[in-house]
Write a protein that holds these residues in place. Structure first.
Motif, PDB file in Angstrom:
ATOM      1  N   ALA A  73       0.838  -1.208   0.000  1.00  0.00           N
ATOM      2  CA  ALA A  73       0.000   0.000   0.000  1.00  0.00           C
ATOM      3  C   ALA A  73       0.873   1.258   0.000  1.00  0.00           C
ATOM      4  O   ALA A  73       0.528   2.250  -0.664  1.00  0.00           O
ATOM      5  N   ALA A  74       1.998   1.204   0.698  1.00  0.00           N
ATOM      6  CA  ALA A  74       2.898   2.369   0.751  1.00  0.00           C
ATOM      7  C   ALA A  74       3.401   2.712  -0.649  1.00  0.00           C
ATOM      8  O   ALA A  74       3.590   3.889  -0.981  1.00  0.00           O
ATOM      9  N   LYS A  75       3.609   1.705  -1.479  1.00  0.00           N
ATOM     10  CA  LYS A  75       4.078   1.948  -2.854  1.00  0.00           C
ATOM     11  C   LYS A  75       2.973   2.582  -3.701  1.00  0.00           C
ATOM     12  O   LYS A  75       3.238   3.485  -4.497  1.00  0.00           O
ATOM     13  N   VAL A  76       1.738   2.103  -3.540  1.00  0.00           N
ATOM     14  CA  VAL A  76       0.618   2.692  -4.285  1.00  0.00           C
ATOM     15  C   VAL A  76       0.423   4.148  -3.846  1.00  0.00           C
ATOM     16  O   VAL A  76       0.256   5.049  -4.686  1.00  0.00           O
ATOM     17  N   VAL A  77       0.465   4.369  -2.529  1.00  0.00           N
ATOM     18  CA  VAL A  77       0.265   5.722  -1.988  1.00  0.00           C
ATOM     19  C   VAL A  77       1.381   6.658  -2.472  1.00  0.00           C
ATOM     20  O   VAL A  77       1.120   7.807  -2.843  1.00  0.00           O
ATOM     21  N   ASP A  78       2.606   6.159  -2.503  1.00  0.00           N
ATOM     22  CA  ASP A  78       3.727   6.970  -2.975  1.00  0.00           C
ATOM     23  C   ASP A  78       3.495   7.434  -4.411  1.00  0.00           C
ATOM     24  O   ASP A  78       3.786   8.573  -4.774  1.00  0.00           O
ATOM     25  N   ALA A  79       2.925   6.544  -5.222  1.00  0.00           N
ATOM     26  CA  ALA A  79       2.652   6.874  -6.626  1.00  0.00           C
ATOM     27  C   ALA A  79       1.514   7.889  -6.766  1.00  0.00           C
ATOM     28  O   ALA A  79       1.353   8.493  -7.826  1.00  0.00           O
ATOM     29  N   CYS A  80       0.741   8.075  -5.686  1.00  0.00           N
ATOM     30  CA  CYS A  80      -0.381   9.044  -5.697  1.00  0.00           C
ATOM     31  C   CYS A  80      -0.017  10.322  -4.953  1.00  0.00           C
ATOM     32  O   CYS A  80      -0.896  11.135  -4.654  1.00  0.00           O
ATOM     33  N   SER A  81       1.264  10.524  -4.625  1.00  0.00           N
ATOM     34  CA  SER A  81       1.628  11.639  -3.746  1.00  0.00           C
ATOM     35  C   SER A  81       1.373  12.992  -4.406  1.00  0.00           C
ATOM     36  O   SER A  81       1.370  13.117  -5.634  1.00  0.00           O
ATOM     37  N   GLY A  82       1.111  13.985  -3.572  1.00  0.00           N
ATOM     38  CA  GLY A  82       0.800  15.331  -4.057  1.00  0.00           C
ATOM     39  C   GLY A  82      -0.654  15.500  -4.453  1.00  0.00           C
ATOM     40  O   GLY A  82      -1.003  16.417  -5.174  1.00  0.00           O
ATOM     41  N   THR A  83      -1.512  14.615  -3.962  1.00  0.00           N
ATOM     42  CA  THR A  83      -2.935  14.639  -4.342  1.00  0.00           C
ATOM     43  C   THR A  83      -3.813  15.267  -3.264  1.00  0.00           C
ATOM     44  O   THR A  83      -4.687  16.074  -3.567  1.00  0.00           O
ATOM     45  N   ASN A  84      -3.603  14.875  -1.994  1.00  0.00           N
ATOM     46  CA  ASN A  84      -4.415  15.410  -0.895  1.00  0.00           C
ATOM     47  C   ASN A  84      -3.600  15.391   0.400  1.00  0.00           C
ATOM     48  O   ASN A  84      -3.249  14.313   0.890  1.00  0.00           O
ATOM     49  N   GLU A  85      -3.348  16.577   0.928  1.00  0.00           N
ATOM     50  CA  GLU A  85      -2.468  16.729   2.088  1.00  0.00           C
ATOM     51  C   GLU A  85      -2.968  15.944   3.297  1.00  0.00           C
ATOM     52  O   GLU A  85      -2.202  15.239   3.953  1.00  0.00           O
ATOM     53  N   TYR A  86      -4.256  16.075   3.601  1.00  0.00           N
ATOM     54  CA  TYR A  86      -4.827  15.427   4.785  1.00  0.00           C
ATOM     55  C   TYR A  86      -4.710  13.907   4.695  1.00  0.00           C
ATOM     56  O   TYR A  86      -4.217  13.249   5.618  1.00  0.00           O
ATOM     57  N   LEU A  87      -5.175  13.329   3.585  1.00  0.00           N
ATOM     58  CA  LEU A  87      -5.151  11.862   3.448  1.00  0.00           C
ATOM     59  C   LEU A  87      -3.721  11.339   3.499  1.00  0.00           C
ATOM     60  O   LEU A  87      -3.441  10.326   4.154  1.00  0.00           O
ATOM     61  N   GLU A  88      -2.816  12.036   2.811  1.00  0.00           N
ATOM     62  CA  GLU A  88      -1.427  11.575   2.790  1.00  0.00           C
ATOM     63  C   GLU A  88      -0.777  11.675   4.163  1.00  0.00           C
ATOM     64  O   GLU A  88      -0.003  10.797   4.555  1.00  0.00           O
ATOM     65  N   ALA A  89      -1.116  12.728   4.941  1.00  0.00           N
ATOM     66  CA  ALA A  89      -0.575  12.861   6.299  1.00  0.00           C
ATOM     67  C   ALA A  89      -1.077  11.719   7.183  1.00  0.00           C
ATOM     68  O   ALA A  89      -0.312  11.119   7.950  1.00  0.00           O
ATOM     69  N   GLN A  90      -2.369  11.403   7.073  1.00  0.00           N
ATOM     70  CA  GLN A  90      -2.934  10.293   7.856  1.00  0.00           C
ATOM     71  C   GLN A  90      -2.276   8.970   7.472  1.00  0.00           C
ATOM     72  O   GLN A  90      -1.979   8.133   8.328  1.00  0.00           O
ATOM     73  N   LEU A  91      -2.042   8.777   6.177  1.00  0.00           N
ATOM     74  CA  LEU A  91      -1.403   7.544   5.698  1.00  0.00           C
ATOM     75  C   LEU A  91       0.042   7.452   6.206  1.00  0.00           C
ATOM     76  O   LEU A  91       0.465   6.398   6.690  1.00  0.00           O
ATOM     77  N   HIS A  92       0.776   8.562   6.132  1.00  0.00           N
ATOM     78  CA  HIS A  92       2.180   8.504   6.559  1.00  0.00           C
ATOM     79  C   HIS A  92       2.316   8.246   8.048  1.00  0.00           C
ATOM     80  O   HIS A  92       3.253   7.573   8.483  1.00  0.00           O
ATOM     81  N   GLU A  93       1.355   8.731   8.823  1.00  0.00           N
ATOM     82  CA  GLU A  93       1.339   8.428  10.251  1.00  0.00           C
ATOM     83  C   GLU A  93       1.272   6.907  10.470  1.00  0.00           C
ATOM     84  O   GLU A  93       2.001   6.347  11.287  1.00  0.00           O
ATOM     85  N   LEU A  94       0.398   6.254   9.720  1.00  0.00           N
ATOM     86  CA  LEU A  94       0.268   4.791   9.840  1.00  0.00           C
ATOM     87  C   LEU A  94       1.518   4.073   9.324  1.00  0.00           C
ATOM     88  O   LEU A  94       1.967   3.087   9.915  1.00  0.00           O
ATOM     89  N   PHE A  95       2.070   4.553   8.207  1.00  0.00           N
ATOM     90  CA  PHE A  95       3.282   3.914   7.664  1.00  0.00           C
ATOM     91  C   PHE A  95       4.437   4.038   8.649  1.00  0.00           C
ATOM     92  O   PHE A  95       5.224   3.099   8.817  1.00  0.00           O
ATOM     93  N   ASN A  96       4.542   5.185   9.327  1.00  0.00           N
ATOM     94  CA  ASN A  96       5.588   5.339  10.347  1.00  0.00           C
ATOM     95  C   ASN A  96       5.369   4.355  11.489  1.00  0.00           C
ATOM     96  O   ASN A  96       6.302   3.704  11.947  1.00  0.00           O
ATOM     97  N   LYS A  97       4.131   4.244  11.937  1.00  0.00           N
ATOM     98  CA  LYS A  97       3.810   3.322  13.029  1.00  0.00           C
ATOM     99  C   LYS A  97       4.207   1.888  12.670  1.00  0.00           C
ATOM    100  O   LYS A  97       4.695   1.145  13.514  1.00  0.00           O
ATOM    101  N   TRP A  98       3.974   1.521  11.401  1.00  0.00           N
ATOM    102  CA  TRP A  98       4.279   0.160  10.942  1.00  0.00           C
ATOM    103  C   TRP A  98       5.686   0.048  10.345  1.00  0.00           C
ATOM    104  O   TRP A  98       6.036  -0.984   9.770  1.00  0.00           O
ATOM    105  N   LYS A  99       6.462   1.135  10.465  1.00  0.00           N
ATOM    106  CA  LYS A  99       7.844   1.162   9.974  1.00  0.00           C
ATOM    107  C   LYS A  99       7.966   0.736   8.504  1.00  0.00           C
ATOM    108  O   LYS A  99       8.812  -0.087   8.136  1.00  0.00           O
ATOM    109  N   CYS A 100       7.079   1.316   7.692  1.00  0.00           N
ATOM    110  CA  CYS A 100       7.118   1.025   6.254  1.00  0.00           C
ATOM    111  C   CYS A 100       8.059   1.981   5.548  1.00  0.00           C
ATOM    112  O   CYS A 100       8.148   3.153   5.892  1.00  0.00           O
ATOM    113  N   ILE A 101       8.746   1.464   4.556  1.00  0.00           N
ATOM    114  CA  ILE A 101       9.600   2.291   3.706  1.00  0.00           C
ATOM    115  C   ILE A 101       9.249   1.994   2.259  1.00  0.00           C
ATOM    116  O   ILE A 101       8.852   0.875   1.934  1.00  0.00           O
ATOM    117  N   ASN A 102       9.359   3.003   1.397  1.00  0.00           N
ATOM    118  CA  ASN A 102       9.118   2.671  -0.016  1.00  0.00           C
ATOM    119  C   ASN A 102      10.185   3.255  -0.921  1.00  0.00           C
ATOM    120  O   ASN A 102      11.022   3.991  -0.536  1.00  0.00           O
TER     121      ASN A 102
END
Ligand code: NDP
Ligand code: ZN
Length: 179
Positions: A150-179
């Motif tokens: 999911a982090a890879k799909v989200v990365d490919a959609c970056s620059g689309t919506n600040e709020y959604l991307e901030a919420q997603l990155h919070e979760l990716f940090n929690k799960w220690k995801c890197i892309n």
């Protein structure tokens, strides 16, 4: 735009509820499936999205992929723009799961702004679901693999919506995801 098209929005909720009526989510509580498309639409509202066709696309986003709904039906009922957004977020089920997941990463970057919004909200909803409780039969490793993809799909959609991307990155940090 959303308030001026309340009847159109309700038509979408109603159609999605009918189409998904026998389906359940994968969480142990077997939550009614319709909670998901409604929740995806809610996340877009929270993100400040005011385009009614994007909200409609979110409400209908899993109808072609997961029910007997056809593209033509959506065109006839909701118009070509809404049907087009749904088509863009629909996987080709004739392909293997691995191929479908690979293509989501490849296709995300060239998707329309409207489809990227639905993709981001869909991923956020599903990741919050997985963060909340593990589906029956899933290992922690499988949940982690899903986050990584999911982090890879989200990365490919970056620059689309600040709020959604901030919420997603919070979760990716929690799960220690890197892309
Ligand atoms: P699945 O595609 O089987 O399940 C995730 C999808 O189910 C979501 O995208 C979502 O789609 C829907 N869904 C329904 N209920 C929930 C819920 N409560 N929480 C989250 N999503 C829900 O997952 P994968 O097969 O992709 O498995 C995850 C990863 O694990 C993969 O990357 C794979 O590599 C790896 N893996 C897979 C195995 C397998 O058997 N397939 C075994 C071991 C590892 P929607 O928005 O359409 O509802
Ligand atoms: Zn979905």
């Amino acid at each position: 735009e959303i308030m001026s098209d309340m009847s159109g929005i309700i038509q979408c909720v109603n159609f999605a509820a009918i189409q998904h009526k026998d389906q359940r989510r994968k969480d142990p509580e077997k939550t009614p499936y319709i909670n998901h498309p409604i929740g995806v639409a809610q996340l877009l509202i929270e993100g400040g999205v005011s385009d009614a066709d994007v909200i409609k696309g979110a409400l209908l986003h899993d109808t072609i992929e997961d029910t007997n709904t056809t593209q033509q039906q959506l065109i006839d009922k909701f118009g070509p723009r809404v049907a087009g957004i749904v088509a863009e977020v629909t996987d080709d089920k004739s392909l293997s799961k691995e191929e479908r997941k690979r293509l989501q990463i490849v296709h995300a970057a060239s998707a329309s702004h409207e489809a990227k919004l639905v993709k981001l909200a869909d991923k956020l909803y599903n990741l919050r679901d997985l963060d909340r409780v593990t589906p029956e039969g899933w290992t922690r490793e499988r949940v982690y693999q899903y986050f990584q993809w999911a982090a890879k799909v989200v990365d490919a959609c970056s620059g689309t919506n600040e709020y959604l991307e901030a919420q997603l990155h919070e979760l990716f940090n929690k799960w220690k995801c890197i892309n």
